[in-house]
Write an enzyme that holds these catalytic residues in place. Structure first.
Site, PDB file in Angstrom:
ATOM      1  N   HIS A   1      19.819 -10.800 -47.980  1.00 32.35           N
ATOM      2  CA  HIS A   1      21.079 -11.341 -47.483  1.00 32.35           C
ATOM      3  C   HIS A   1      20.952 -11.872 -46.059  1.00 32.35           C
ATOM      4  O   HIS A   1      21.352 -12.992 -45.743  1.00 32.35           O
ATOM      5  CB  HIS A   1      22.159 -10.255 -47.554  1.00 32.35           C
ATOM      6  CG  HIS A   1      23.490 -10.708 -47.067  1.00 32.35           C
ATOM      7  ND1 HIS A   1      23.889 -10.553 -45.763  1.00 32.35           N
ATOM      8  CD2 HIS A   1      24.509 -11.345 -47.690  1.00 32.35           C
ATOM      9  CE1 HIS A   1      25.096 -11.049 -45.613  1.00 32.35           C
ATOM     10  NE2 HIS A   1      25.500 -11.536 -46.771  1.00 32.35           N
TER      11      HIS A   1
ATOM     12  N   GLU B   1      13.550 -17.820 -64.128  1.00 35.53           N
ATOM     13  CA  GLU B   1      13.158 -16.791 -63.169  1.00 35.53           C
ATOM     14  C   GLU B   1      12.672 -15.524 -63.856  1.00 35.53           C
ATOM     15  O   GLU B   1      12.414 -14.526 -63.199  1.00 35.53           O
ATOM     16  CB  GLU B   1      14.286 -16.502 -62.175  1.00 35.53           C
ATOM     17  CG  GLU B   1      15.632 -16.262 -62.777  1.00 35.53           C
ATOM     18  CD  GLU B   1      16.752 -16.208 -61.747  1.00 35.53           C
ATOM     19  OE1 GLU B   1      16.494 -16.143 -60.540  1.00 35.53           O
ATOM     20  OE2 GLU B   1      17.918 -16.219 -62.188  1.00 35.53           O
TER      21      GLU B   1
ATOM     22  N   ARG C   1      25.687 -21.964 -59.471  1.00 34.23           N
ATOM     23  CA  ARG C   1      25.159 -20.914 -60.333  1.00 34.23           C
ATOM     24  C   ARG C   1      26.257 -19.917 -60.654  1.00 34.23           C
ATOM     25  O   ARG C   1      27.010 -19.506 -59.767  1.00 34.23           O
ATOM     26  CB  ARG C   1      24.003 -20.215 -59.629  1.00 34.23           C
ATOM     27  CG  ARG C   1      23.334 -19.184 -60.493  1.00 34.23           C
ATOM     28  CD  ARG C   1      22.117 -18.615 -59.822  1.00 34.23           C
ATOM     29  NE  ARG C   1      22.479 -17.705 -58.751  1.00 34.23           N
ATOM     30  CZ  ARG C   1      21.588 -17.078 -57.995  1.00 34.23           C
ATOM     31  NH1 ARG C   1      20.295 -17.307 -58.187  1.00 34.23           N
ATOM     32  NH2 ARG C   1      21.948 -16.261 -57.051  1.00 34.23           N
TER      33      ARG C   1
ATOM     34  N   GLY D   1      13.606 -20.118 -60.211  1.00 29.91           N
ATOM     35  CA  GLY D   1      14.019 -19.103 -59.244  1.00 29.91           C
ATOM     36  C   GLY D   1      12.768 -18.308 -58.915  1.00 29.91           C
ATOM     37  O   GLY D   1      12.516 -17.240 -59.477  1.00 29.91           O
TER      38      GLY D   1
ATOM     39  N   CYS E   1      14.655 -23.630 -56.735  1.00 31.60           N
ATOM     40  CA  CYS E   1      15.624 -23.230 -55.710  1.00 31.60           C
ATOM     41  C   CYS E   1      15.239 -21.893 -55.086  1.00 31.60           C
ATOM     42  O   CYS E   1      15.947 -21.364 -54.248  1.00 31.60           O
ATOM     43  CB  CYS E   1      17.032 -23.189 -56.273  1.00 31.60           C
ATOM     44  SG  CYS E   1      17.180 -22.108 -57.689  1.00 31.60           S
TER      45      CYS E   1
ATOM     46  N   ASN F   1      11.906 -16.593 -56.466  1.00 34.61           N
ATOM     47  CA  ASN F   1      12.029 -15.267 -55.838  1.00 34.61           C
ATOM     48  C   ASN F   1      11.907 -14.197 -56.910  1.00 34.61           C
ATOM     49  O   ASN F   1      11.184 -13.218 -56.771  1.00 34.61           O
ATOM     50  CB  ASN F   1      13.379 -15.111 -55.141  1.00 34.61           C
ATOM     51  CG  ASN F   1      13.626 -16.208 -54.123  1.00 34.61           C
ATOM     52  OD1 ASN F   1      12.678 -16.810 -53.640  1.00 34.61           O
ATOM     53  ND2 ASN F   1      14.880 -16.470 -53.802  1.00 34.61           N
ATOM     54  N   ASP F   2      12.650 -14.417 -57.997  1.00 35.19           N
ATOM     55  CA  ASP F   2      12.596 -13.457 -59.095  1.00 35.19           C
ATOM     56  C   ASP F   2      11.373 -13.678 -59.977  1.00 35.19           C
ATOM     57  O   ASP F   2      10.729 -12.729 -60.407  1.00 35.19           O
ATOM     58  CB  ASP F   2      13.878 -13.540 -59.933  1.00 35.19           C
ATOM     59  CG  ASP F   2      15.022 -12.804 -59.250  1.00 35.19           C
ATOM     60  OD1 ASP F   2      14.764 -11.729 -58.679  1.00 35.19           O
ATOM     61  OD2 ASP F   2      16.154 -13.311 -59.257  1.00 35.19           O
TER      62      ASP F   2
END
Ligand code: PEP
Ligand code: MG
Length: 752
Positions: free
Chosen positions: A395, A630, A534, A652, A702, A654-655
């Site tokens: 965050h 992801e 999303r 995605g 993204c 990150n995931d």
């Protein structure tokens, strides 16, 4: 002396009228166009405290442990009530009212005035308390003026000001406050200017301008126009016209200052004429020559007339050269992951409980275990953020990047190490925290907003990621080709009321309207560029802390739990509210909005979601619909998703990285093996791009990896359709994409 007219004031009077008052007096004497007015002196304030007999109890009530937030709040409350309840001595009232009447006589009307605090320390007249005390705009009538004067006095004892002085070692008794009362300039346009270049010291004037009063420009809440003038050739050498969305104006009926949307036909219009730019440059030069040092000036234009509202020295130009040449570096006291680039310095504010957030003031460095959506307002005031936990996609990292605030995450022990440190400088790129104030950072702070360069067009679209709608204007000003990911969960978590509570209270409509409002802000800023929104993807642990979130399940591993599309397909009632928001937006004409489904792992999830969408009245033939890739599962069987029917996919990473490598993306202990360019991740990406290109399905990214120029280069080579980067990375990614595209063409040309 209770009051003194500004024209009678000079630099030597700082202790009497504060720095602001003294600088205005100097400018008036230089015959610069400064709105007329007077100061209620710092001396008068002391007299008020003594004559009313409140001085003793006031100063006694300030003897507290400022780290005790309850005690701090109570001290501020007590000071406020003491000052507001004490009657102003009648000679003082009369002197202020007489001066106000004279000002009205001079202007032949009951004038609106700005009532501004100007604090000063007796023994250190130049001590800066900037931004800690209040200003009241558009005040009219004697009674209202007296009230505003008292409110300025009260602001000397706000919780943050008390805290700051205690931490800085200032005795409360020795800090004073003057109040400046000046005819209000009902500005049509306003802004700031640097009389010389803030870093190089070159004689180039930089002007920032917006519509209405200067508040929006000064506070940085909108993107202003930016003009650069070479003072040697007297030519405007750069001109960047921004899309200006906000303005502050005087409400015609109430006389109060209000914020409003800039009318459509003025948004992209240049604020200043060339003549105004040159006149402001000239006036800036006079101020600089008068003081003998470059200045940072606030100005306004009303009915075609220019006014100078304030001037402060830019003192850091020489310091910078000296420091940088000598290679002086501060003491490195803490290290973490550089999550949002930039240098910043400020007072350390450690926040462990939410009710301590008020202590974080403008210019402070917020230090906490991990930020939450409730902290966003405090994050906007802070100049830097440091967290104990988290990685590049937590965050704190996401929000700081959008706010353009330097941020360091995953320091593991920031809240402990910085406990007894007052001021730090942070380097958000390297992840370094230094003790004290490094001059390089001071210089950086003085740099004007970057001047936009001509945008290069790339075939591979370069888009931007957004999580907080307030960041939309700034993101749109990067010239990004659209929004590749709008995360709505930050918006929802920011409501601090669980969606189910809205439903329970029969206020679903209100919830839908909140979603519409947030999404619409972004869709407006980018229209007609596309915005992929999303659907909800928040882990249960984050939802649990919201009001009404008690029923959220406790999950052993929320990252692998009830989130993304799997949540929406079992909590259909909530999913339908999201769809209602989309429906409303489409009916309002936002045909640039696409819908993206997160965390899918099986084509049947896509087909079920589509069925609910159709049942909810959405016309899928007219909407761009896509999925996030992801999970390794979705990547491996992407052909089956294509068969189910979709317009685009977005990686995605990150995931995708955490699930492919089995490495927790938010765990600083394994951050060193979290690698988005791991061959296994690249293999999955390559496979998906090939399959999608074959089927004519758009591909994008993204995840955080899309903000890396080297990854961007690789993705262009693999044939991706677009890349969505963080706002601070759009420019560098665009350059990498352009270079990569040119290299591909060059290689082909060389082959023949
Ligand atoms: C991702 O997983 O890469 C992504 C963009 O989604 P989030 O970071 O919100 O999980
Ligand atoms: Mg994700």
């Amino acid at each position: 002396m209770v009051i003194v007219w500004l024209e009678e004031v000079r630099s030597k009077d700082v202790a009497l009228v504060g720095g602001k008052g003294a600088s205005l007096g100097e400018m008036i004497n230089e015959e610069l166009p400064v709105p007329r007015g007077f100061a209620v002196t710092a001396h008068a304030f002391r007299q008020f405290l003594d004559n009313t007999g409140i001085a003793k109890s006031l100063f006694e009530s300030l003897e507290i442990d400022v780290d005790d937030s309850e005690a701090l709040k109570n001290a501020a409350k007590k000071a406020k009530s003491l000052i507001l309840n004490a009657e102003m001595p009648s000679e003082m009232r009369t002197a202020i009212l007489d001066a106000y009447d004279k000002l009205c006589e001079r202007e032949s009307e009951t004038v609106f005035v700005a009532v501004r605090s100007s604090a000063t320390a007796e023994d250190l007249p130049n001590a800066s308390f900037a931004g800690q005390q209040e200003t009241f705009l558009n005040i009219r009538g004697g009674k209202a003026v007296l009230e505003a004067v008292k409110k300025c006095w009260v602001s000397l004892y706000g919780a943050r000001a008390i805290f700051y002085r205690a931490k800085q070692g200032f005795e409360h008794e020795h800090v004073n406050i003057a109040v400046i009362i000046q005819k209000m300039v009902d500005a049509d346009k306003a802004g700031v200017l640097f009389t010389s270049h803030p870093t190089s010291g070159e004689p180039t004037t930089i002007i920032e301008a917006g519509w209405g009063l200067g508040e929006a420009v000064v506070s940085g809440s909108m993107s202003p126009d930016n003009y650069v003038v070479d003072r040697r050739t007297k030519k405007i050498v750069q001109r960047h016209i921004a899309t200006k969305n906000l303005m502050h104006v005087k409400d015609k009926d109430t006389g109060k200052t209000v914020q409003k949307k800039v009318p459509d036909d003025m948004m992209d219009k240049t604020v200043l004429t060339d003549g105004e730019v040159m006149k402001l440059t000239e006036l800036g030069e006079i101020v600089e020559n008068h003081y003998g040092t470059p200045q940072d000036v606030e100005w306004a234009i009303a009915d075609g007339k220019i006014y100078m509202l304030q001037s402060r020295p830019i003192t850091t130009i020489q310091i910078k050269d000296k420091e940088i040449k000598s290679g002086k570096v501060g003491e490195l006291i803490l290290e973490g992951i550089g999550a949002s680039p930039g240098l910043a310095y400020g007072n350390v504010e450690i926040v462990s409980k939410l009710d301590e957030l008020d202590r974080v003031g403008k210019g402070d460095i917020l230090v906490t275990q991990m930020t939450t959506p409730d902290m966003v307002t405090a994050m906007k005031r802070a100049v830097g953020v440091i967290t104990d936990e988290g990685g590049l996609t937590c965050h704190a990292a996401i929000v700081s990047r959008e706010l353009g605030t330097p941020c360091i995450v995953g320091t593991k022990k920031g809240t402990k190490v910085l406990k007894d440190v007052k001021v730090v400088t942070i380097d958000g790129e390297k992840g370094h925290v230094y003790k004290g104030r490094l001059e390089q950072a001071i210089v950086k702070e003085e740099v004007a907003a970057p001047v936009a360069r001509a945008r290069q067009v790339t075939v591979t679209e370069v888009k931007v990621n957004i999580s907080i709608p307030e960041a939309a204007e700034k993101a749109a000003a990067t010239g990004a080709d659209g929004v590749g990911l709008l995360r709505i969960e930050h918006m929802i978590l920011g409501l601090n009321k669980h969606p189910l509570l809205y439903i329970k209270e029969g206020k679903s409509e209100e919830y839908v309207d909140e979603l519409v409002k947030g999404i619409r802000t972004v869709a407006d800023a980018f229209y007609p560029r596309s915005v992929w929104v999303r659907t909800l993807d928040a882990p249960t642990d984050e939802f649990k802390s919201m009001q009404g979130g008690e029923d959220e399940p406790v999950e052993h591993n929320p990252m692998l739990g009830w989130r993304g599309i799997r949540r929406d397909l079992s909590d259909v009632e909530h999913f339908k509210l999201e769809l209602q928001a989309f429906k409303k937006l489409y009916s309002l004409g936002y045909d640039n909005i696409g819908i993206m489904l997160p965390m899918v792992q099986h084509p049947k999830e896509l087909s079920k979601a589509k069925q609910i969408m159709v049942e909810s009245g959405l016309d899928l033939d007219k909407i761009e619909l896509g999925i996030m890739v992801e999970t390794p599962a979705s990547a491996l069987i992407i052909d089956q998703f294509i068969e189910e029917g979709l317009d685009f996919i977005s990686f995605g990473t990150n995931d995708l990285t955490q699930y492919t490598l089995a490495v927790d993306r938010n765990n600083e202990n394994v951050a060193d093996i979290y690698d988005e360019s791991h061959p296994a991740v690249i293999k999955l990406i390559d496979h998906v791009i090939k399959e999608c290109n074959r089927a004519g399905v758009k591909t994008s990214i993204c995840g955080q990896a899309g903000s890396s120029p080297s990854m961007a280069k690789k993705l262009v080579e693999l044939g991706i359709t677009s890349i969505s980067a963080n706002v601070d990375a759009v420019e560098s990614v665009r350059e990498a994409v352009l270079r990569s595209e040119k290299a591909i063409l060059l290689n082909i040309a060389r082959r023949y």
